[in-house]
Design a protein around this motif. Structure first.
Motif, PDB file in Angstrom:
ATOM      1  N   LEU A 199      -5.045   2.198  25.638  1.00  0.00           N
ATOM      2  CA  LEU A 199      -4.865   1.399  26.848  1.00  0.00           C
ATOM      3  C   LEU A 199      -6.197   0.812  27.308  1.00  0.00           C
ATOM      4  N   LEU A 200      -7.255   1.627  27.243  1.00  0.00           N
ATOM      5  CA  LEU A 200      -8.589   1.146  27.615  1.00  0.00           C
ATOM      6  C   LEU A 200      -9.006  -0.011  26.722  1.00  0.00           C
ATOM      7  N   HIS A 201      -8.800   0.137  25.413  1.00  0.00           N
ATOM      8  CA  HIS A 201      -9.204  -0.896  24.463  1.00  0.00           C
ATOM      9  C   HIS A 201      -8.434  -2.195  24.695  1.00  0.00           C
ATOM     10  N   GLU A 202      -7.130  -2.088  24.902  1.00  0.00           N
ATOM     11  CA  GLU A 202      -6.311  -3.288  25.134  1.00  0.00           C
ATOM     12  C   GLU A 202      -6.755  -4.018  26.401  1.00  0.00           C
ATOM     13  N   GLU A 203      -7.074  -3.253  27.421  1.00  0.00           N
ATOM     14  CA  GLU A 203      -7.497  -3.862  28.680  1.00  0.00           C
ATOM     15  C   GLU A 203      -8.827  -4.594  28.510  1.00  0.00           C
ATOM     16  N   ARG A 204      -9.741  -4.015  27.764  1.00  0.00           N
ATOM     17  CA  ARG A 204     -11.034  -4.658  27.551  1.00  0.00           C
ATOM     18  C   ARG A 204     -10.892  -5.928  26.723  1.00  0.00           C
ATOM     19  N   ILE A 205     -10.048  -5.892  25.690  1.00  0.00           N
ATOM     20  CA  ILE A 205      -9.840  -7.061  24.836  1.00  0.00           C
ATOM     21  C   ILE A 205      -9.185  -8.196  25.610  1.00  0.00           C
ATOM     22  N   LYS A 206      -8.305  -7.821  26.550  1.00  0.00           N
ATOM     23  CA  LYS A 206      -7.584  -8.837  27.319  1.00  0.00           C
ATOM     24  C   LYS A 206      -8.548  -9.686  28.151  1.00  0.00           C
ATOM     25  N   ASP A 207      -9.604  -9.050  28.649  1.00  0.00           N
ATOM     26  CA  ASP A 207     -10.610  -9.776  29.428  1.00  0.00           C
ATOM     27  C   ASP A 207     -11.645 -10.340  28.455  1.00  0.00           C
ATOM     28  N   GLU A 208     -11.595 -11.634  28.199  1.00  0.00           N
ATOM     29  CA  GLU A 208     -12.419 -12.258  27.164  1.00  0.00           C
ATOM     30  C   GLU A 208     -13.804 -12.676  27.640  1.00  0.00           C
ATOM     31  N   ARG A 209     -14.158 -12.391  28.882  1.00  0.00           N
ATOM     32  CA  ARG A 209     -15.475 -12.774  29.373  1.00  0.00           C
ATOM     33  C   ARG A 209     -16.570 -11.955  28.682  1.00  0.00           C
ATOM     34  N   PRO A 210     -17.721 -12.549  28.369  1.00  0.00           N
ATOM     35  CA  PRO A 210     -18.848 -11.772  27.834  1.00  0.00           C
ATOM     36  C   PRO A 210     -19.372 -10.793  28.880  1.00  0.00           C
ATOM     37  N   ILE A 211     -20.110  -9.783  28.421  1.00  0.00           N
ATOM     38  CA  ILE A 211     -20.583  -8.745  29.325  1.00  0.00           C
ATOM     39  C   ILE A 211     -21.453  -9.332  30.442  1.00  0.00           C
ATOM     40  N   GLY A 212     -22.334 -10.268  30.087  1.00  0.00           N
ATOM     41  CA  GLY A 212     -23.187 -10.887  31.096  1.00  0.00           C
ATOM     42  C   GLY A 212     -22.381 -11.596  32.177  1.00  0.00           C
ATOM     43  N   LYS A 213     -21.306 -12.271  31.768  1.00  0.00           N
ATOM     44  CA  LYS A 213     -20.446 -12.972  32.730  1.00  0.00           C
ATOM     45  C   LYS A 213     -19.719 -11.975  33.621  1.00  0.00           C
ATOM     46  N   LYS A 214     -19.257 -10.862  33.037  1.00  0.00           N
ATOM     47  CA  LYS A 214     -18.576  -9.838  33.833  1.00  0.00           C
ATOM     48  C   LYS A 214     -19.508  -9.271  34.897  1.00  0.00           C
ATOM     49  N   LEU A 215     -20.747  -8.996  34.497  1.00  0.00           N
ATOM     50  CA  LEU A 215     -21.713  -8.435  35.437  1.00  0.00           C
ATOM     51  C   LEU A 215     -22.035  -9.436  36.544  1.00  0.00           C
ATOM     52  N   GLY A 216     -22.252 -10.702  36.178  1.00  0.00           N
ATOM     53  CA  GLY A 216     -22.547 -11.718  37.176  1.00  0.00           C
ATOM     54  C   GLY A 216     -21.393 -11.918  38.141  1.00  0.00           C
ATOM     55  N   ASP A 217     -20.155 -11.953  37.614  1.00  0.00           N
ATOM     56  CA  ASP A 217     -18.978 -12.102  38.467  1.00  0.00           C
ATOM     57  C   ASP A 217     -18.820 -10.908  39.395  1.00  0.00           C
ATOM     58  N   ALA A 218     -19.129  -9.710  38.884  1.00  0.00           N
ATOM     59  CA  ALA A 218     -19.009  -8.501  39.706  1.00  0.00           C
ATOM     60  C   ALA A 218     -19.982  -8.543  40.882  1.00  0.00           C
ATOM     61  N   VAL A 219     -21.215  -8.987  40.604  1.00  0.00           N
ATOM     62  CA  VAL A 219     -22.218  -9.085  41.668  1.00  0.00           C
ATOM     63  C   VAL A 219     -21.800 -10.123  42.701  1.00  0.00           C
TER      64      VAL A 219
END
Length: 399
Positions: free
Chosen positions: A191-211
């Protein structure tokens, strides 16, 4: 005239009175605004920001789905919410208002929980964080870290009771859900793996969006804190606080509490931090102060409730169940404080504060946090401005 027209007239009148009051009392309004800004800058922003950012990343990386798979057999029977609600509960407890509302709306928008489940979840996952209870209230206002144990027990105990009661909310309109057993580690990881794959944003984009998402929410929270700080001051200057306090005096006399709590309670109904501070300044028994403060912390004040309401507004999650839950938790917390005070509270004289004493460690950690908190806020806002500017440039180039 129809109800809607009366409603419009009331809102327009209230806004006009507030605007005129700001012009009549500019100095007092400015001071109240600065007090609210100080609370946000020194305490709220640096204490909430790490939890907001981490929660966004945990959702993006699928950790919430992993936790939810294991929390389902616990959260479903007790509170009639999915296992992912356990993540919201833990993060809301650790970070404080209004993290529970923010994360609940996020799960609802992602389709992880139904509307009824969201209304149950948000009712008991919003609470003051331990740093606020021990640092700002027990140590900052009462200068007694031992009192924090009583306040925390009453606050979180009332939270749990509200969650157990709200499990019956909406049972008639909800379809029965089959109970789930504990999943295997392989299935939870899948379930963890499927959820991560579903979100196609790169790690840098995820971090920037989170901030950016976290800072935008905290800016909104800061606006509410300043607004209600000014509103509280204006009501006091216009003598409305004294009028409301007169009615509170009657209720206090009926339950055997000092009438000195009248104005602090009225102020706390709008902003719990100010109300708690005023309670600590009254010449009343400490037990009564703990009872009243527990009620104000659990009710959270209209300022914190307005923050939650603004987060719930874009969704189908109703605010009324949340408001009723705050009233219930206020009374439960006050009762728990009254019953457990003599048992849990150990006066200062009973403690020898050494480096190994837990209360000493808590007080020392709180002072260290408040020393660096303004710098955390300043650095984060600079990073936010940089990321925001960079995104706008990219949008113009792409456009």
């Amino acid at each position: 005239m129809s109800f809607q027209k009366w409603h419009s007239l009331l809102l327009a009148t209230a806004a006009t009175v507030l605007a005129v009051s700001l012009m009549l009392f500019p100095q007092q309004s400015l001071e109240a605004s600065l007090r609210g800004l100080s609370i946000w800058w020194d305490v709220v922003f640096p204490s909430l920001l790490p939890f907001f950012i981490i929660s966004e990343l945990l959702i993006a990386f699928g950790v919430v789905s992993f936790i939810g798979a294991y929390m389902e057999p616990l959260m479903r029977p007790l509170f009639r919410v999915p296992g992912t609600g356990g993540f919201v509960w833990a993060m809301g407890l650790a970070s404080g208002y209004p993290a529970g509302a923010k994360l609940t709306t996020r799960l609802w928008e992602d389709g992880r929980i139904s509307t009824i489940e969201a209304e149950r979840l948000v009712s008991f996952t919003n609470s003051s964080n331990p740093l606020f209870i021990f640092g700002a209230i027990a140590i900052g206002f009462f200068h007694d870290p031992a009192l924090g144990i009583v306040l925390a027990a009453a606050h979180y105990g009332g939270n749990i009771i509200v969650g157990l009661i709200m499990r019956f909310h909406g049972t008639q309109t909800e379809q029965s859900t089959k109970k789930k057993s504990f999943p295997s580690l392989a299935k939870a990881f899948h379930l963890l793996h499927e959820e991560r794959i579903k979100d196609e944003r790169p790690i840098g984009k995820k971090l920037g969006d989170a901030v950016q998402s976290s800072v935008q929410t905290l800016l909104m929270i800061g606006g509410f804190i300043i607004l209600f700080s000014v509103l509280n001051e204006v009501l006091s200057l216009l003598r409305f606080t004294e009028i409301f306090a007169a009615f509170i005096h009657v209720l206090l006399a009926m339950i055997g509490l000092s009438s000195d709590f009248g104005i602090p309670i009225v102020s706390g109904l709008f902003e719990m931090t100010l109300g708690s501070q005023l309670v600590s300044l009254t010449d009343t028994p400490l037990k009564q102060q703990a009872i009243v403060t527990s009620f104000l912390l659990a009710f959270a004040g209209l300022s914190a409730q307005a923050q939650a309401a603004s987060l719930l507004a874009p969704t189908a999650i109703r605010f009324l169940p949340f408001f009723v839950a705050r009233i219930m938790q206020g009374f439960f917390a006050a009762c728990i404080a009254a019953v457990t005070f003599d048992w849990l509270y150990q006066p200062k004289s009973a403690h020898v504060f050494t480096g190994a004493d837990p209360l000493y460690m808590i007080e020392h950690s709180v002072h260290q946090f408040f020393a660096v908190a303004p710098f955390i806020t300043l650095i984060t806002l600079i990073v936010f401005i940089f990321l925001r500017h960079r995104r706008l440039i990219h949008q113009r180039v792409d456009g």
